[in-house]
Design a protein around this motif. Structure first.
Motif, PDB file in Angstrom:
ATOM      1  N   LEU A 332       0.640  -1.139  -0.043  1.00 52.91           N
ATOM      2  CA  LEU A 332       0.187  -0.075  -0.007  1.00 52.91           C
ATOM      3  C   LEU A 332       0.757   1.281  -0.244  1.00 52.91           C
ATOM      4  CD1 LEU A 332      -3.055   0.743  -0.164  1.00 52.91           C
ATOM      5  CD2 LEU A 332      -2.928   0.877   2.314  1.00 52.91           C
ATOM      6  N   PRO A 333       1.904   1.297   0.949  1.00 53.39           N
ATOM      7  CA  PRO A 333       2.442   2.864   1.065  1.00 53.39           C
ATOM      8  C   PRO A 333       3.291   2.942  -0.399  1.00 53.39           C
ATOM      9  CG  PRO A 333       3.221   1.343   3.012  1.00 53.39           C
ATOM     10  CD  PRO A 333       2.526   0.524   1.908  1.00 53.39           C
ATOM     11  N   PHE A 334       3.377   1.790  -1.230  1.00 57.20           N
ATOM     12  CA  PHE A 334       4.190   2.232  -2.572  1.00 57.20           C
ATOM     13  C   PHE A 334       3.501   2.255  -3.737  1.00 57.20           C
ATOM     14  CE2 PHE A 334       6.425  -0.460   0.769  1.00 57.20           C
ATOM     15  CZ  PHE A 334       7.523   0.514   1.010  1.00 57.20           C
ATOM     16  N   ILE A 335       2.252   1.956  -3.690  1.00 59.66           N
ATOM     17  CA  ILE A 335       1.192   1.883  -4.939  1.00 59.66           C
ATOM     18  C   ILE A 335       0.401   2.949  -4.779  1.00 59.66           C
ATOM     19  CG2 ILE A 335       1.402  -0.656  -5.549  1.00 59.66           C
ATOM     20  CD1 ILE A 335      -1.160  -0.854  -4.400  1.00 59.66           C
ATOM     21  N   ASP A 336       0.434   3.562  -3.591  1.00 59.85           N
ATOM     22  CA  ASP A 336      -0.536   4.918  -3.281  1.00 59.85           C
ATOM     23  C   ASP A 336       0.542   5.972  -3.725  1.00 59.85           C
ATOM     24  OD1 ASP A 336      -1.355   7.078  -2.854  1.00 59.85           O
ATOM     25  OD2 ASP A 336      -2.600   6.527  -0.929  1.00 59.85           O
ATOM     26  N   ARG A 337       0.330   6.499  -4.994  1.00 56.23           N
ATOM     27  CA  ARG A 337       1.313   7.505  -5.467  1.00 56.23           C
ATOM     28  C   ARG A 337       1.152   9.018  -5.195  1.00 56.23           C
ATOM     29  NH1 ARG A 337       4.963   4.604  -6.378  1.00 56.23           N
ATOM     30  NH2 ARG A 337       5.921   6.324  -7.582  1.00 56.23           N
ATOM     31  N   SER A 338       0.109   9.288  -4.315  1.00 64.85           N
ATOM     32  CA  SER A 338      -0.190  10.487  -3.907  1.00 64.85           C
ATOM     33  C   SER A 338       0.593  11.021  -2.392  1.00 64.85           C
ATOM     34  CB  SER A 338      -1.597  10.846  -3.716  1.00 64.85           C
ATOM     35  OG  SER A 338      -2.006  11.989  -2.922  1.00 64.85           O
ATOM     36  N   PRO A 339       1.377  12.103  -2.786  1.00 64.61           N
ATOM     37  CA  PRO A 339       1.918  12.480  -1.316  1.00 64.61           C
ATOM     38  C   PRO A 339       1.031  13.027  -0.479  1.00 64.61           C
ATOM     39  CG  PRO A 339       2.186  14.237  -3.164  1.00 64.61           C
ATOM     40  CD  PRO A 339       1.238  13.257  -3.924  1.00 64.61           C
ATOM     41  N   ASN A 340      -0.173  13.143  -0.610  1.00 68.39           N
ATOM     42  CA  ASN A 340      -1.340  13.743   0.158  1.00 68.39           C
ATOM     43  C   ASN A 340      -1.502  13.037   1.470  1.00 68.39           C
ATOM     44  OD1 ASN A 340      -1.595  15.932  -1.416  1.00 68.39           O
ATOM     45  ND2 ASN A 340      -3.477  14.862  -2.385  1.00 68.39           N
ATOM     46  N   VAL A 341      -1.130  13.394   2.408  1.00 70.68           N
ATOM     47  CA  VAL A 341      -1.362  12.725   3.888  1.00 70.68           C
ATOM     48  C   VAL A 341      -2.667  13.584   4.350  1.00 70.68           C
ATOM     49  CG1 VAL A 341      -0.830  12.102   6.379  1.00 70.68           C
ATOM     50  CG2 VAL A 341       0.880  12.132   4.458  1.00 70.68           C
ATOM     51  N   ALA A 342      -3.892  12.816   4.363  1.00 70.46           N
ATOM     52  CA  ALA A 342      -5.215  13.423   4.654  1.00 70.46           C
ATOM     53  C   ALA A 342      -6.009  12.492   4.695  1.00 70.46           C
ATOM     54  CB  ALA A 342      -5.523  14.544   3.340  1.00 70.46           C
ATOM     55  N   PRO A 343      -7.241  13.091   5.436  1.00 68.36           N
ATOM     56  CA  PRO A 343      -8.481  11.667   5.731  1.00 68.36           C
ATOM     57  C   PRO A 343      -8.957  11.550   4.117  1.00 68.36           C
ATOM     58  CG  PRO A 343      -9.017  13.923   6.413  1.00 68.36           C
ATOM     59  CD  PRO A 343      -7.471  13.935   6.156  1.00 68.36           C
ATOM     60  N   ALA A 344      -9.342  10.389   4.160  1.00 69.06           N
ATOM     61  CA  ALA A 344      -9.964  10.071   2.552  1.00 69.06           C
ATOM     62  C   ALA A 344     -11.095  11.001   2.140  1.00 69.06           C
ATOM     63  CB  ALA A 344     -10.346   8.490   2.657  1.00 69.06           C
ATOM     64  N   HIS A 345     -12.054  11.505   2.871  1.00 69.52           N
ATOM     65  CA  HIS A 345     -12.696  12.200   2.524  1.00 69.52           C
ATOM     66  C   HIS A 345     -12.329  13.724   1.784  1.00 69.52           C
ATOM     67  CE1 HIS A 345     -12.786  13.635   6.754  1.00 69.52           C
ATOM     68  NE2 HIS A 345     -12.498  14.836   6.243  1.00 69.52           N
ATOM     69  N   LYS A 346     -11.101  14.018   1.856  1.00 75.33           N
ATOM     70  CA  LYS A 346     -10.495  15.149   1.173  1.00 75.33           C
ATOM     71  C   LYS A 346      -9.553  14.762   0.118  1.00 75.33           C
ATOM     72  CE  LYS A 346     -10.358  18.376   4.930  1.00 75.33           C
ATOM     73  NZ  LYS A 346      -9.464  19.078   6.074  1.00 75.33           N
ATOM     74  N   ARG A 347      -9.704  13.425  -0.342  1.00 70.69           N
ATOM     75  CA  ARG A 347      -8.801  13.075  -1.373  1.00 70.69           C
ATOM     76  C   ARG A 347      -9.465  12.278  -2.647  1.00 70.69           C
ATOM     77  NH1 ARG A 347      -4.700   8.742   0.828  1.00 70.69           N
ATOM     78  NH2 ARG A 347      -4.087   9.070  -1.270  1.00 70.69           N
ATOM     79  N   GLY A 348     -10.792  13.009  -2.740  1.00 70.07           N
ATOM     80  CA  GLY A 348     -11.548  12.862  -4.104  1.00 70.07           C
ATOM     81  C   GLY A 348     -11.577  11.438  -4.206  1.00 70.07           C
ATOM     82  N   LEU A 349     -11.537  10.781  -5.459  1.00 70.24           N
ATOM     83  CA  LEU A 349     -11.730   9.551  -5.672  1.00 70.24           C
ATOM     84  C   LEU A 349     -11.157   8.739  -4.618  1.00 70.24           C
ATOM     85  CD1 LEU A 349     -11.153   9.345  -9.769  1.00 70.24           C
ATOM     86  CD2 LEU A 349     -13.463   8.909  -8.480  1.00 70.24           C
TER      87      LEU A 349
END
Ligand code: HEM
Ligand code: FES
Lengths: 404, 170
Positions: A332-349
């Motif tokens: 998971l840490p390596f296939i999640d390519r987004s640098p955002n550390v944020a709760p899921a409801h702020k991360r769109g899709l």
């Protein structure tokens, strides 16, 4: 030898010899926890406490259990359950604990996924957590063998057969793991060893690693905010507790942990005393019989989702899908390519992805318990394929995620 | 520190490392061997079954090496197969009664004339061929030797050898 002054208290005496004051500061009174977290952050300590309860109840079961294919069943179902004073209590605590610990592990994992707590700097927390999940799975499986009932035997048969690798036909490996052509005495005693010694040692080591890997990145918070812990700590120590974004782990945060644990243990012991049956499969109250398969073989609820990924496919593709499903979450840490550390409801899709994952795993879990027939087969195939596609989907979704 | 001292340390380090690796390998081998099936388990020998009392379309389950053995006397209208064991004018289907998917024991349904595995829904016909579901191969035939109307399991007779060579079982 170093020079020692006369100590004026036990604490001082210990401090001179073990630096207990420094340890206490680094590991508890000045280990800073963000204020902006919720009860889900107590799940880690709830897990640690449940492990403790499993350990204690296990020690008492160990005093009367007999690891012998001829004696095991009676030593559990007769001696411990009806002769040993309060033997039933240890057994029900152990059974309920083994089941509930997985519920809490799943909540704990999904909390981490929701808040992005596996990202940059926290990869080791995630990886050690996944290793704990694997170790707990092995611990649960090996423990399930010990009463030597029908489900023990046949689960042992089916799971060890997975190691033949499908068309690789590595039956030599399977027989080596069992120490016999079929699960027998050698199999029972070696899984007994794994359950009561080797795997618990590994788990304890992994818990130390898991806690250690938290110390430097600190726990995440509800907004994924990057906190300057030194500055916040100075504020707190200067008495500006309101203005500071952090609290010390001990005693402030720990008291909240203990409150959540209190609520949890009320529920836990309610289950132990009044609803322990969900953790005791009735089929396992028949002694192991190598010449009779139970009508339905299914694992405990916490393995159902991965079992259902194995089931709808032909043998080899099924094994490959199963293997991928077991390993996928590690990455998971390596296939999640987004640098955002944020709760899921702020991360769109990503938010959608998260809930599809949860719903899909629940669907797989429900189907795993149903007989493999007709419409359930079709649904199972669809749900398993969705699960496998969620991996590539995550790479794409997070690649195009807007930077916050 | 002198250069030769350093050289001596390197040598001792390598010697220690070498012996440790050797000992480690030896220990691994000993551990592997300790997990092997015991000789008594491996020798758990041969089972003789008598086929003369068998009834048509009734499944008998025998035990060999802890595994269930299916013995099914075929009716005349069941399709003959190269995997059948022929004794006189009777044809028998004899196989290890463990599903080739993941090893559950399939149940025999005499009316439908097939084996059904409850674990993941696999099915086999009366010759042990997989006809539905995840099982990838036919039910396996145990090594056997024909002695009159008796069958010795665990010993490979000429009939078994022929099936093995023809790739009808593993
Ligand atoms: C029985 C086993 C486990 C124990 C005793 C345990 C214990 C803990 C504790 C005490 C914490 C800090 C408090 C908290 O955030 O809840 C924590 C954090 C964490 N754990 Fe575990 N854990 C276990 C299993 C797992 C598993 C299976 C995973 C997932 C793979 C995992 C992933 C994490 C993550 C990502 C964090 C950081 C949370 C954050 O920074 O907000 N843990 N764990
Ligand atoms: S074990 Fe028979 S179908 Fe899976």
């Amino acid at each position: 030898m170093a020079k020692f002054e006369k100590a004026n208290s036990v604490n001082e005496w210990l401090d001179q010899r073990l630096a207990v004051e420094t340890l206490k500061r680094v590991l508890s009174t000045e280990y800073w926890i963000p204020k902006d977290i919720n009860f889900l952050w107590a799940m880690g300590m709830v897990l640690a406490a449940t492990f403790g309860v499993l350990l204690i109840s296990g020690i008492f079961l160990l005093m009367y259990y007999k690891p012998d294919a001829n004696l095991a069943f009676d030593s559990v179902n007769y001696v411990i359950m009806s002769e040993v004073g309060y033997g039933w209590l240890w057994r029900h605590i152990h059974g309920v604990g083994a089941s509930v610990v997985f519920l809490i592990i799943y909540i704990h994992m999904f909390t981490g996924i929701y808040y992005g707590s596996y990202k940059k700097g926290r990869e080791l927390i995630w990886l050690s957590g996944m290793l704990l999940f694997v170790a707990f799975s092995a611990e649960a499986f090996s423990g399930y063998m010990l009463p030597w009932g029908q489900m023990s035997y046949w689960a042992g048969m089916v799971i060890t057969n997975l190691f033949s690798g499908g068309s690789l036909e590595a039956y030599g490996l399977v027989e080596w793991i069992r120490g016999d052509y079929v699960p027998g005495d050698a199999f029972l005693t070696r899984f007994f060893m794994l359950h009561v010694l080797l795997i618990p040692l590994v788990i304890i080591g992994l818990i130390v690693l898991h806690f250690g890997s938290l110390r430097i990145p600190h726990v995440n918070n509800q907004e994924g905010a990057e906190i300057d812990f030194e500055e916040a700590a100075e504020l707190y120590k200067a008495g500006k507790k309101k203005e500071s974004k952090v609290i010390p782990f001990n005693p402030v945060f720990l008291s909240k942990d203990v409150f959540v644990m209190g609520v949890y243990f009320i529920l836990f012991f309610y289950l132990v005393f009044y609803h322990f049956n969900f953790a005791m499969d009735p089929v396992n109250f028949d002694p192991a019989d190598g010449l009779m398969t139970p009508a339905h073989i299914y694992p405990e609820w916490y393995f159902l989702w991965s079992y259902e990924i194995l089931r709808p496919f032909p043998k080899d593709p099924g094994l490959i899908a199963f293997g991928i499903a077991q390993a996928a979450l590690f990455f998971l840490p390596f296939i999640d390519r987004s640098p955002n550390v944020a709760p899921a409801h702020k991360r769109g899709l990503f938010f959608v992805w998260f809930w599809v994952l949860i719903v899909d795993m629940i669907v797989l879990t429900v189907l795993g318990k149903l007989p493999p027939e007709g419409i359930f087969n079709t649904l199972g195939t669809v749900a398993a394929v969705i699960f496998l596609l969620l991996g590539p989907a995550l790479i794409v979704i997070t690649k195009f995620e807007k930077k916050l | 520190m002198g250069k030769d001292v350093q050289g001596r340390r390197d040598f001792m380090g390598m010697a220690l490392g070498g012996f440790t690796a050797l000992g480690g390998l030896g220990a691994l081998y000993a551990m592997k061997r300790s997990w092997d099936p015991l000789p008594s388990v491996k020798a758990a020998g041969f089972t003789t079954i008598d086929l003369s009392a068998a009834q048509e379309n009734v499944l008998n389950i025998e035990k060999w090496r802890g595994k269930p053995i299916f013995v099914l006397k075929k009716t005349k209208d069941m399709k003959p197969d190269d995997r059948d064991i022929v004794i006189g004018s009777d044809r028998f289907h004899v196989s290890i009664g463990l599903c080739t998917h993941l090893g559950c024991i399939p149940a025999y349904l005499p009316d439908k004339r097939k084996f059904l595995c409850a674990c993941h829904g696999g099915e086999f016909d009366t010759s042990g061929h997989q006809i539905f579901g995840p099982p990838p191969s036919p039910l396996e035939i145990p090594p056997f030797k024909i002695e009159g109307t008796k069958l010795v399991l665990g010993e490979a007779g000429p009939e078994f050898q022929k099936m093995l060579d023809a790739g009808l079982t593993v």
